[in-house]
Structure formats: C-alpha cells, structure tokens
Scaffold this active site. Structure first.
Site, PDB file in Angstrom:
ATOM      1  CD  GLU A  40     -18.454   9.198  -7.029  1.00  0.00           C
ATOM      2  OE1 GLU A  40     -19.630   9.536  -7.231  1.00  0.00           O
ATOM      3  OE2 GLU A  40     -17.734   8.656  -7.901  1.00  0.00           O
ATOM      4  CE  LYS A 113     -21.745  11.587  -9.889  1.00  0.00           C
ATOM      5  NZ  LYS A 113     -21.247  10.224  -9.620  1.00  0.00           N
ATOM      6  CB  CYS A 150     -17.623  10.687 -10.264  1.00  0.00           C
ATOM      7  SG  CYS A 150     -17.071   9.176 -11.115  1.00  0.00           S
TER       8      CYS A 150
END
Length: 284
Positions: A40, A113, A150
């Site tokens: 990331e 995300k 994540c």
C-alpha cells in the site's frame, strides 16, 4: 500462476523508492513472475501518521506519472502489476487507489479503498474519501483480480462481495504495524489476528489470498511485514519475515479453487433470503 510480491522498507526519497521497486519488479519478471503485487502507498513513506495539508501535494492524477512509470515496466516485462497510489481526483478530493496495469502497459482497472480507518498513527480519514466504485474485480490477462486495500482486509463483507462478483483471488496491498506502546504480547496478538482473519476470507470464499505489507520503522512505527499468500483452504503457501525486505515468487494454483468449492459449497448453501439485516449498522 507465478505471483511476485515485494515487501519493502521505504524512505522519504520517492524517486529512489520507485527505482528500487522497478529493479525488484524486473528481477521477479526475469524469474518468471506473471503478476507482481506491491504494498500500500508504495511510492513513499506512510504519511497518514500525521494530519498535514501539505502532504496532499504528494497525490497525483490517474492516469498520471506513476501509472506511466509502472505501466512502462509492465509493458517492457510483460507482467501484470498491482500498484497502490495516492490519487488526486480533483481539488479537495483524494482517494487511496489501487491501479492494476496490464501486460501491455494499459490500465486494466482501479479500485478505490472503501473502508477508511481513523486511529492513532492511521489518520486516513483526513486524506482519503471512501471509494465509490464498489467491490468489482478487475479483469486481466492473468485472471479476475479482487483487489482490496489494507483496512478492507478486516471486513468479510468486502471479500464476499468480490467473490460473488467472480474474483479468482483476493489481493490486499497493505501498510500495517505495531503501536510501539503496546506490550510485545499485544503486538503479536494483533499481527496474528490480522493474518487469521484474511486466511478466514480464503476459507469462506474458496479463493487464494495475496497480502503484501510494508516493513521497517517509519517515524517510530514498526511495520510488521509478514506478507503472505494463502490457498483457498487458508493454507499458508508463503509467509515473509516481520523485519526484512523480500521479493519472491509464489506459485498460486487458480484451478484448485474449483475443487475446494466442490468439497465446501458455501456459496450454494448461503441463505440469502435471510441476510437483509446485514445492511443495518446494528441490530437491537
């Protein structure tokens, strides 16, 4: 499929970080990698440890300089690359975005995300607008990739929706580490919980999981590495060390998911008519 992963310790020098990644991608491609997954926000330091408006200057458009840089590598080396970038969508509108680059250097797709944390040392809500593209796998020449990022990795709903949309594997570029104030025992519980929940996603969905974390200390926060690849029964195919850089290839058998899902037909037995309450925040 020969899958390359790069677990790297970054420095404040963005161009140097990118060049080091390029060397490692080239090495893995020469060793036969068909897909390479990066961690990331791999271009620089994990900047979300503080709230600083000047750090928005690091964001870039998509397409932009990084997609050109890694796209050229993908084309040169004939590999698919999963990147993770700080996207400037418009003035005052930024995302934490994963871009998948096809073997011909073009953008195969992007994922923004969806789950954005806001915890000490992880002030992401200050920087990132939650994604608005949903949970849609990205079709590539090496398969249909369910790319998440994540904090998404803690949510079974995200993994399930990617699986229901036809993802052939789940991929998590990651930046996570220890709170240095926690006890060693608590740090280890957190690290193992992180890996366990993702291996659970592999089991529940009958899919391999590829997770690539950063490593090394940044502004007092030690990132715990432990990048790993799990098969569709949660079995560990590879696990990186907690404190070393790694670039390696893991052979992932995408065809095995078919057999595992025949043994464990979880999708067949889902009681979808009874799951409406999942759209509620909480039930009292």
């Amino acid at each position: 499929m020969k899958t390359g992963i790069i677990q790297q310790h970054n420095t404040p020098d963005i161009e140097a970080n990118k060049q080091r990644l390029a060397e490692k991608i080239r090495k893995l491609a020469h060793e036969g990698a068909e897909l390479v997954v990066l961690q990331e926000l791999h271009n620089g330091l994990y900047f979300c440890q503080v709230e600083d408006v000047n750090l928005f200057d690091q964001a870039e458009p998509i397409p932009g300089p990084s997609t050109e840089f890694f796209g050229a590598l993908a084309k040169e080396l004939q590999v698919v690359i999963v990147t993770s970038l700080f996207e400037r969508r418009a003035a005052g509108l930024y995302h934490n975005t994963s871009v998948v680059l096809e073997k011909d250097g073009t953008i195969a797709g992007i994922y923004r995300k969806m789950h954005i944390p806001d915890d000490p040392g992880y002030y992401e809500k200050f920087y990132f607008t939650p994604g608005d593209l949903g949970f849609e796998p990205i079709q590539t020449s090496v398969g249909k990739l369910g790319v998440l990022v994540c904090w998404d990795q803690w949510y079974p709903e995200a993994a399930r929706l990617m699986a229901l949309a036809g993802a052939e594997m789940l991929i998590y570029p990651t930046a996570i580490g220890y709170d240095p104030n926690d006890t060693r025992e608590e740090q280890e519980r957190q690290r193992m919980a992180w890996q366990t929940v993702q291996r659970g996603h592999a089991v529940a969905n009958g899919l391999p999981v590829i997770t690539v974390n950063r490593v090394g200390e940044e502004d007092g926060v030690p990132f715990w590495g432990t990048s790993f690849v799990a098969g569709p029964q949660g079995e560990l195919l590879y696990e990186a060390p907690i404190d070393q850089e790694v670039e390696t290839i893991v052979d992932v058998d995408l065809k095995r998911s078919e057999q595992v899902r025949r043994w464990w037909p979880f999708l067949r037995d889902r009681r979808i008519e009874n799951y409406g309450d999942l759209t509620k925040r909480f039930r009292q």
